[in-house]
Scaffold this motif. Structure first.
Motif, PDB file in Angstrom:
ATOM      1  N   LEU A 429       0.931  -1.104   0.117  1.00 35.81           N
ATOM      2  CA  LEU A 429      -0.087   0.070  -0.056  1.00 35.81           C
ATOM      3  C   LEU A 429       0.811   1.342  -0.001  1.00 35.81           C
ATOM      4  O   LEU A 429       0.722   2.286  -0.882  1.00 35.81           O
ATOM      5  N   LEU A 430       1.765   1.163   0.776  1.00 35.23           N
ATOM      6  CA  LEU A 430       2.699   2.703   0.921  1.00 35.23           C
ATOM      7  C   LEU A 430       3.358   2.671  -0.292  1.00 35.23           C
ATOM      8  O   LEU A 430       3.586   3.962  -0.850  1.00 35.23           O
ATOM      9  N   LYS A 431       4.005   1.671  -0.990  1.00 37.05           N
ATOM     10  CA  LYS A 431       4.447   1.790  -2.288  1.00 37.05           C
ATOM     11  C   LYS A 431       3.471   2.294  -3.396  1.00 37.05           C
ATOM     12  O   LYS A 431       3.849   3.260  -4.420  1.00 37.05           O
ATOM     13  N   ARG A 432       2.385   1.973  -3.452  1.00 36.06           N
ATOM     14  CA  ARG A 432       1.301   2.636  -4.477  1.00 36.06           C
ATOM     15  C   ARG A 432       0.583   3.812  -4.163  1.00 36.06           C
ATOM     16  O   ARG A 432      -0.054   4.499  -4.834  1.00 36.06           O
ATOM     17  N   LEU A 433       0.510   4.030  -2.719  1.00 34.80           N
ATOM     18  CA  LEU A 433      -0.282   5.355  -2.537  1.00 34.80           C
ATOM     19  C   LEU A 433       0.390   6.547  -3.111  1.00 34.80           C
ATOM     20  O   LEU A 433       1.523   6.856  -3.103  1.00 34.80           O
ATOM     21  N   GLY A 434      -0.402   7.192  -3.906  1.00 32.20           N
ATOM     22  CA  GLY A 434      -0.113   8.758  -4.510  1.00 32.20           C
ATOM     23  C   GLY A 434       0.154   9.935  -3.553  1.00 32.20           C
ATOM     24  O   GLY A 434      -0.220   9.599  -2.239  1.00 32.20           O
ATOM     25  N   PRO A 435       0.489  11.057  -3.942  1.00 38.16           N
ATOM     26  CA  PRO A 435       0.824  11.957  -2.767  1.00 38.16           C
ATOM     27  C   PRO A 435      -0.784  12.225  -2.227  1.00 38.16           C
ATOM     28  O   PRO A 435      -1.581  12.092  -2.792  1.00 38.16           O
ATOM     29  N   ARG A 436      -0.446  12.719  -0.913  1.00 43.13           N
ATOM     30  CA  ARG A 436      -1.676  13.161  -0.235  1.00 43.13           C
ATOM     31  C   ARG A 436      -1.358  14.161   0.875  1.00 43.13           C
ATOM     32  O   ARG A 436      -0.252  14.758   0.988  1.00 43.13           O
ATOM     33  N   ARG A 437      -2.561  14.945   0.887  1.00 44.21           N
ATOM     34  CA  ARG A 437      -2.375  16.032   1.863  1.00 44.21           C
ATOM     35  C   ARG A 437      -1.847  15.859   2.936  1.00 44.21           C
ATOM     36  O   ARG A 437      -2.220  14.848   3.811  1.00 44.21           O
ATOM     37  N   ARG A 438      -1.095  16.821   3.506  1.00 42.93           N
ATOM     38  CA  ARG A 438      -0.406  16.435   4.851  1.00 42.93           C
ATOM     39  C   ARG A 438      -1.137  17.491   5.939  1.00 42.93           C
ATOM     40  O   ARG A 438      -1.366  18.632   5.788  1.00 42.93           O
ATOM     41  N   LEU A 439      -1.343  16.923   7.055  1.00 42.59           N
ATOM     42  CA  LEU A 439      -1.883  17.669   8.184  1.00 42.59           C
ATOM     43  C   LEU A 439      -0.729  18.586   8.954  1.00 42.59           C
ATOM     44  O   LEU A 439       0.262  18.153   9.089  1.00 42.59           O
ATOM     45  N   ASN A 440      -1.370  19.758   9.245  1.00 42.90           N
ATOM     46  CA  ASN A 440      -0.404  20.852   9.542  1.00 42.90           C
ATOM     47  C   ASN A 440      -0.277  20.575  11.058  1.00 42.90           C
ATOM     48  O   ASN A 440      -0.911  21.540  11.672  1.00 42.90           O
ATOM     49  N   LEU A 441       0.345  19.482  11.674  1.00 37.45           N
ATOM     50  CA  LEU A 441       0.183  19.416  12.657  1.00 37.45           C
ATOM     51  C   LEU A 441       1.678  19.062  13.500  1.00 37.45           C
ATOM     52  O   LEU A 441       2.436  18.565  12.775  1.00 37.45           O
ATOM     53  N   ARG A 442       1.738  19.757  14.502  1.00 37.94           N
ATOM     54  CA  ARG A 442       3.261  19.568  15.104  1.00 37.94           C
ATOM     55  C   ARG A 442       3.234  18.216  15.999  1.00 37.94           C
ATOM     56  O   ARG A 442       2.189  17.716  16.507  1.00 37.94           O
ATOM     57  N   LEU A 443       4.439  17.617  16.049  1.00 38.33           N
ATOM     58  CA  LEU A 443       4.383  16.431  17.046  1.00 38.33           C
ATOM     59  C   LEU A 443       4.077  16.715  18.461  1.00 38.33           C
ATOM     60  O   LEU A 443       4.814  17.776  19.047  1.00 38.33           O
ATOM     61  N   ASN A 444       3.024  16.131  19.022  1.00 35.75           N
ATOM     62  CA  ASN A 444       2.482  16.435  20.388  1.00 35.75           C
ATOM     63  C   ASN A 444       2.874  15.248  21.377  1.00 35.75           C
ATOM     64  O   ASN A 444       3.457  14.202  20.733  1.00 35.75           O
ATOM     65  N   PRO A 445       3.003  15.495  22.449  1.00 40.72           N
ATOM     66  CA  PRO A 445       3.350  14.226  23.517  1.00 40.72           C
ATOM     67  C   PRO A 445       2.464  12.928  23.272  1.00 40.72           C
ATOM     68  O   PRO A 445       3.120  11.676  23.253  1.00 40.72           O
ATOM     69  N   GLY A 446       1.378  13.144  22.653  1.00 42.47           N
ATOM     70  CA  GLY A 446       0.480  11.875  22.215  1.00 42.47           C
ATOM     71  C   GLY A 446       1.108  10.956  21.318  1.00 42.47           C
ATOM     72  O   GLY A 446       1.271   9.783  21.246  1.00 42.47           O
ATOM     73  N   ASP A 447       1.823  11.566  20.060  1.00 43.78           N
ATOM     74  CA  ASP A 447       2.459  10.945  18.954  1.00 43.78           C
ATOM     75  C   ASP A 447       3.773  10.325  19.733  1.00 43.78           C
ATOM     76  O   ASP A 447       4.213   9.353  19.119  1.00 43.78           O
ATOM     77  N   VAL A 448       4.402  10.953  20.336  1.00 45.21           N
ATOM     78  CA  VAL A 448       5.705  10.645  20.757  1.00 45.21           C
ATOM     79  C   VAL A 448       5.310   9.279  21.703  1.00 45.21           C
ATOM     80  O   VAL A 448       5.984   8.286  21.783  1.00 45.21           O
ATOM     81  N   ARG A 449       4.143   9.332  22.514  1.00 42.67           N
ATOM     82  CA  ARG A 449       3.948   8.302  23.390  1.00 42.67           C
ATOM     83  C   ARG A 449       3.532   7.215  22.688  1.00 42.67           C
ATOM     84  O   ARG A 449       4.212   6.007  22.759  1.00 42.67           O
TER      85      ARG A 449
END
Length: 590
Positions: A429-449
Motif C-alpha cells: 500500500l505505501l508503495k502504491r499510495l499517491g501524494p496526499r495532503r499533509r496535516l499541519n500538525l506539530r508532533l505532540n506528546p501523544g504522538d511521541v507516546r
C-alpha cells in the motif's frame, strides 16, 4: 426534575447513554492503548438527538466506551435515553436492567431498537426511525403524561434543518477520531443491507454551509486530527458531493489542513476522475468500500450491480494512486460462493493491498430483501447477533455446509492477520499510495507516546521480527511516509491481537461443543455397563480436560476471557445435568 432560577419552571433532566461496544475489528481497542484514547468514535447519533432536545431540558451524555455508567448518573435523571447498534445488544440490555432497578423511565431508539423492538424487554418507550420526525411527537405526549410505547415515522426528514451535534457534552480528547454526517441514504439496494430501510434510497444532504459550520465547531473546540464522515455512501448524491468538496478544500487550506478525512463510498468512485481529485484535494486519505466478494455470480446474487460494472482490482488501485487508502468490507456465505472462495478472497485482498479487510459471515438482518427471501425459502435459523466479526454463528442455512463455511472463515482470518501477511499488504500500500495532503500538525506528546509504546510493545509482542522488518523497509522505501507506516503498524497490532484472541476463544468453544455432541451417543444407553462407561467419560472430561481448557482461558486477554469462561460454565452445567440423569437411570436399572 429541577426548578430553574430564571423562570421557576420545571427542567427535566435527561441522561443519554451509549452502551459499550464489545471488542471487534472496528473497535480498534488495542490500537488505542498506544495513543491513550478511550474510544474510536463519539456517539454522533446521540449527540445529534441531544441537539434536538428542547432548550429547557438538561441533557447529559455517558458514552460507556469512554467512561463507566455510574449509579449516580442514573439516579439524577428523570429519564434515560439509550441508542445502540445491534452489536451493542448485550450492553444495551444490561443498561436497561440497571435503569429499571432504579425505577427510571427508559426511552430507546437507534438502529438496534428500530430493527428489534418487538423482542426487546424493559423499555418504556421506543422512539424509532429518525429523531427529527419522531422525537417531537414523543416529547409532546410525555410532557402531558400521555406517552405511548411506540413512536414510528417512515418519512425521511429534511436534514438541512438538523442542528449541529452537541459536542460540548463529551470530552473530545477521549476519542481517536471525530465524526460528522453529511448525508443519509443510499441509491443502491444490496440484498443484505438495511440502510435503505433505515434512511431511504434517495440520499438527503446537508447544505455546504451547514456542514462547514459543524467543522467550524470542532475546529473552535481545538480538535485536530482524523475526522470520519459517517455517511453510508458519501458519493450517493454525486452532484452534491462535487459541490461540497471544493468548499471543504478551501476551508482546509485556509486552516492548514487540520482534519484528516475519511468516509464510506462505493468503488464507483474510481470511475470518476474529477470526484477522486476533489476528495484528495479536500484532504481525504482513506475510504471504506463494500467490495464484498471477487465472485461475480455472488455479486449478482446480492444485487451488488455497481461492483459488476468495473474491474474491482483496478478500481482499488486507481483510488490508492490518488493518495487514498482503501479499506474494504468482505462477505462469506453467498449461495453462489464456490468451494475456493476463501482462497479467492485472500488473493484479492493481498493483490489489492488492503490492510484493513473487514471480513464477515453473511447475516440476514431484519427488513432486508435477504431476510425476506430466506424466510420465504424456510432457511432462517435465528435473529442476527449483530457481531459476526467474532461470533461464528450463522442465522440461516447457507448453500455451503455451515460447518465448512465457518471453518473456512476462521482459516481466512488467521491468514489475513498473520503478521507477515498484514505487513506485506501495508508495504504494498505505501508503495502504491499517491501524494496526499499533509496535516499541519506539530508532533505532540501523544504522538511521541504512541511511537514509544509501539516500539516497546510490538518489539516484544511475539511478532517483533515482522514488525521491524516492515518498519525498516517502509522507511527505506518511503521515508516521507514514516508516520503512515507507524500508524499502520499500530492498527495492525489491534488486528493481530484480536484475531488471535477470537480464534483461541472459538477453539475452546469448538472443543467443548464437539464433546457435548459426542455425549449424545449415551442418550439411548440402556445397559448398566454402557451407562457406567458414559459416566466415567463425562467425569474424566470434567475433571481432567476442562481444567486444561480453563488454563487456556486464563491466558486470554481479559476482554475475551469471559467468553471462554461462559462457554466453560455452560458446558460444566450440561455435563453435571447429564451425570445426574445417567446416575438416576443407573439406579433404576439396579
Amino acid at each position: 426534575t429541577v426548578v430553574t432560577k430564571e423562570s421557576g419552571a420545571l427542567k427535566r433532566k435527561i441522561l443519554m447513554v451509549y452502551p459499550e461496544i464489545p471488542p471487534t475489528y472496528w473497535s480498534f481497542r488495542y490500537a488505542m492503548r498506544f495513543t491513550g484514547k478511550k474510544a474510536a468514535f463519539p456517539p454522533l447519533g446521540l449527540l445529534t438527538v441531544a441537539a434536538l432536545m428542547p432548550p429547557d431540558y438538561d441533557v447529559a451524555v455517558v458514552d460507556m466506551n469512554a467512561r463507566p455508567l455510574l449509579d449516580d448518573d442514573i439516579a439524577k435523571a428523570d429519564a434515560v435515553f439509550i441508542s445502540a447498534m445491534v452489536v451493542q445488544r448485550d450492553s444495551f440490555e444490561r443498561v436497561v436492567r440497571r435503569c429499571r432497578e432504579h425505577g427510571k423511565t427508559v426511552v430507546a431508539g437507534g438502529p438496534f431498537p428500530t430493527s428489534f423492538h418487538d423482542s426487546i424487554e424493559g423499555v418504556d418507550h421506543f422512539v424509532l426511525n429518525e429523531a427529527e420526525s419522531t422525537l417531537p411527537l414523543f416529547l409532546k405526549d410525555w410532557e402531558q403524561g400521555e406517552a405511548k410505547r411506540l413512536y414510528e415515522d417512515a418519512s425521511k426528514p429534511d436534514i438541512t434543518k438538523t442542528p449541529p451535534p452537541r459536542f460540548d457534552l463529551i470530552r473530545l480528547s477521549d476519542y481517536s477520531s471525530m465524526a460528522l454526517q453529511y448525508s443519509r441514504g443510499c441509491p443502491h439496494e444490496c440484498e443484505f443491507c438495511d440502510i435503505t430501510h433505515l434512511f431511504g434510497r434517495i440520499p438527503r444532504v446537508k447544505t455546504p454551509e451547514q456542514f462547514l459550520k459543524e467543522m467550524d465547531i470542532l475546529y473552535a473546540a481545538s480538535y485536530r486530527g482524523p475526522l470520519f464522515i459517517v455517511d453510508d455512501n458519501f458519493i450517493g448524491n454525486r452532484a452534491s458531493a462535487r459541490a461540497l468538496l471544493p468548499q471543504i478544500a478551501k476551508w482546509q487550506r485556509e486552516r492548514g489542513y487540520p482534519f484528516d478525512l475519511f468516509t464510506e463510498v462505493t468503488l464507483g468512485l474510481a470511475g470518476d476522475e474529477k470526484l477522486m481529485g476533489l476528495m484528495a484535494e479536500a484532504g481525504f486519505t482513506m475510504v471504506f468500500a463494500g467490495i464484498e466478494t471477487p465472485v461475480e455470480e455472488s455479486l449478482a446474487e446480492t444485487k451488488k450491480w455497481q461492483n459488476l460494472k468495473m474491474d474491482m482490482r483496478e478500481s482499488v488501485l486507481r483510488i490508492q494512486a490518488k493518495g487514498m487508502e482503501v479499506s474494504g468490507g468482505f462477505i462469506l456465505g453467498f449461495d453462489a460462493d464456490p468451494p475456493d472462495i476463501f482462497e479467492r478472497q485472500f488473493r484479492f485482498i493481498s493483490e489489492t493491498a488492503i490492510p484493513t479487510a473487514m471480513v464477515g459471515l453473511l447475516t440476514a438482518m431484519p427488513h432486508t430483501r435477504l431476510h425476506q427471501r430466506l424466510r420465504g425459502e424456510g432457511r432462517l435459523l435465528a435473529d442476527s447477533s449483530g457481531n459476526n466479526t467474532h461470533d461464528f454463528a450463522i442465522n440461516f442455512r447457507a448453500a455451503m455446509d455451515n460447518g465448512v463455511l465457518v471453518d473456512g472463515y476462521k482459516r481466512l482470518l488467521a491468514r489475513l492477520y498473520a503478521p507477515r501477511a498484514y505487513f506485506d499488504r501495508c508495504l504494498a500500500l505505501l508503495k502504491r499510495l499517491g501524494p496526499r495532503r499533509r496535516l499541519n500538525l506539530r508532533l505532540n506528546p501523544g504522538d511521541v507516546r504512541a511511537l514509544f509504546l509501539s516500539m516497546i510493545v510490538q518489539t516484544f509482542s511475539g511478532y517483533g521480527r515482522e514488525y521491524w522488518r516492515f518498519i525498516a523497509r517502509a522507511i527505506i522505501r518511503r521515508p516521507w511516509m514514516a508516520a503512515e507506516a507507524v500508524a499502520l503498524a499500530i492498527k495492525g497490532h489491534h488486528f493481530i491481537v484480536i484475531t488471535r484472541q477470537i480464534l483461541e476463544v472459538e477453539s475452546i468453544k469448538s472443543r467443548l461443543g464437539k464433546f457435548l455432541d459426542g455425549c449424545r451417543k449415551w442418550d439411548g444407553a440402556a445397559s448398566r455397563h454402557e451407562l457406567e462407561r458414559g459416566l466415567n467419560q463425562l467425569k474424566a472430561y470434567r475433571d481432567e480436560a476442562m481444567p486444561r481448557l480453563r488454563k487456556e482461558a486464563r491466558r486470554l486477554n481479559s476482554d475475551f476471557r469471559r467468553y471462554a469462561e461462559e462457554a466453560l460454565a455452560s458446558c460444566r452445567a450440561a455435563i453435571e445435568e447429564r451425570i445426574a440423569a445417567m446416575s438416576r437411570q443407573m439406579k433404576m436399572t439396579g
